[in-house]
Design a protein around this motif. Structure first.
Motif, PDB file in Angstrom:
ATOM      1  N   ASP A  18      -1.996   3.900   6.123  1.00 38.75           N
ATOM      2  CA  ASP A  18      -2.170   4.209   5.022  1.00 38.75           C
ATOM      3  C   ASP A  18      -0.937   4.952   5.168  1.00 38.75           C
ATOM      4  OD1 ASP A  18      -3.436   5.345   2.932  1.00 38.75           O
ATOM      5  OD2 ASP A  18      -4.010   6.893   3.275  1.00 38.75           O
ATOM      6  N   ARG A  45      -1.100   8.653   6.309  1.00 34.17           N
ATOM      7  CA  ARG A  45      -1.144  10.046   5.772  1.00 34.17           C
ATOM      8  C   ARG A  45      -2.013  10.219   7.783  1.00 34.17           C
ATOM      9  NH1 ARG A  45      -2.699  12.795   1.681  1.00 34.17           N
ATOM     10  NH2 ARG A  45      -2.657  14.376   3.163  1.00 34.17           N
ATOM     11  N   LYS A 102       3.285  -2.549  11.384  1.00 33.64           N
ATOM     12  CA  LYS A 102       1.430  -3.353   9.960  1.00 33.64           C
ATOM     13  C   LYS A 102       0.874  -4.285  10.587  1.00 33.64           C
ATOM     14  CE  LYS A 102       2.881   0.101   7.982  1.00 33.64           C
ATOM     15  NZ  LYS A 102       1.819   1.687   7.372  1.00 33.64           N
ATOM     16  N   TYR A 121      -6.014  11.867   9.138  1.00 38.12           N
ATOM     17  CA  TYR A 121      -6.896  11.147   9.334  1.00 38.12           C
ATOM     18  C   TYR A 121      -7.243  11.857  10.953  1.00 38.12           C
ATOM     19  CZ  TYR A 121      -7.140   8.031   5.975  1.00 38.12           C
ATOM     20  OH  TYR A 121      -7.271   7.396   4.894  1.00 38.12           O
ATOM     21  N   PHE A 175      -5.987   3.406  10.231  1.00 37.28           N
ATOM     22  CA  PHE A 175      -6.339   3.290   9.253  1.00 37.28           C
ATOM     23  C   PHE A 175      -5.179   4.563   8.681  1.00 37.28           C
ATOM     24  CE2 PHE A 175     -10.944   1.557   9.218  1.00 37.28           C
ATOM     25  CZ  PHE A 175     -10.737   0.573   9.150  1.00 37.28           C
TER      26      PHE A 175
END
Length: 88
Positions: A55, A57, A3, A61, A51
């Motif tokens: 996130d 997901r 991350k 995206y 992103f």
């Protein structure tokens, strides 16, 4: 750890977009401006995917990123045809 690397990549991509925005606004030729817009489009597509990864997901995206890339491609083709002097 992953991350942190992703956030670092987001920061680098935003910096590249800022530099290319400067080139698009004050480029000496129209070709420099077109190239800058293409780089901004590619980097924005990468940002959308990053992103999604951050996130959690990424499936949603990626669809948005593909749509954005297609719109950017069609837009650049339309601008190139306009600058080339041909009718659409």
């Amino acid at each position: 750890m992953i991350k942190i690397i992703s956030l670092l990549a987001v920061i680098v991509l935003i910096a590249i977009i800022a530099l290319m925005l400067g080139r698009a606004l004050r480029g000496p030729t129209v070709f420099n401006r077109m190239n800058a817009l293409g780089v901004i489009n590619a980097d924005a597509t990468l940002l959308i995917v990053l992103f999604g990864y951050i996130d959690g997901r990424i499936d949603m995206y990626v669809d948005i990123a593909i749509s954005y890339a297609i719109l950017g491609f069609v837009g650049s083709i339309a601008i190139a045809k306009y600058l080339g002097g041909k009718k659409l």
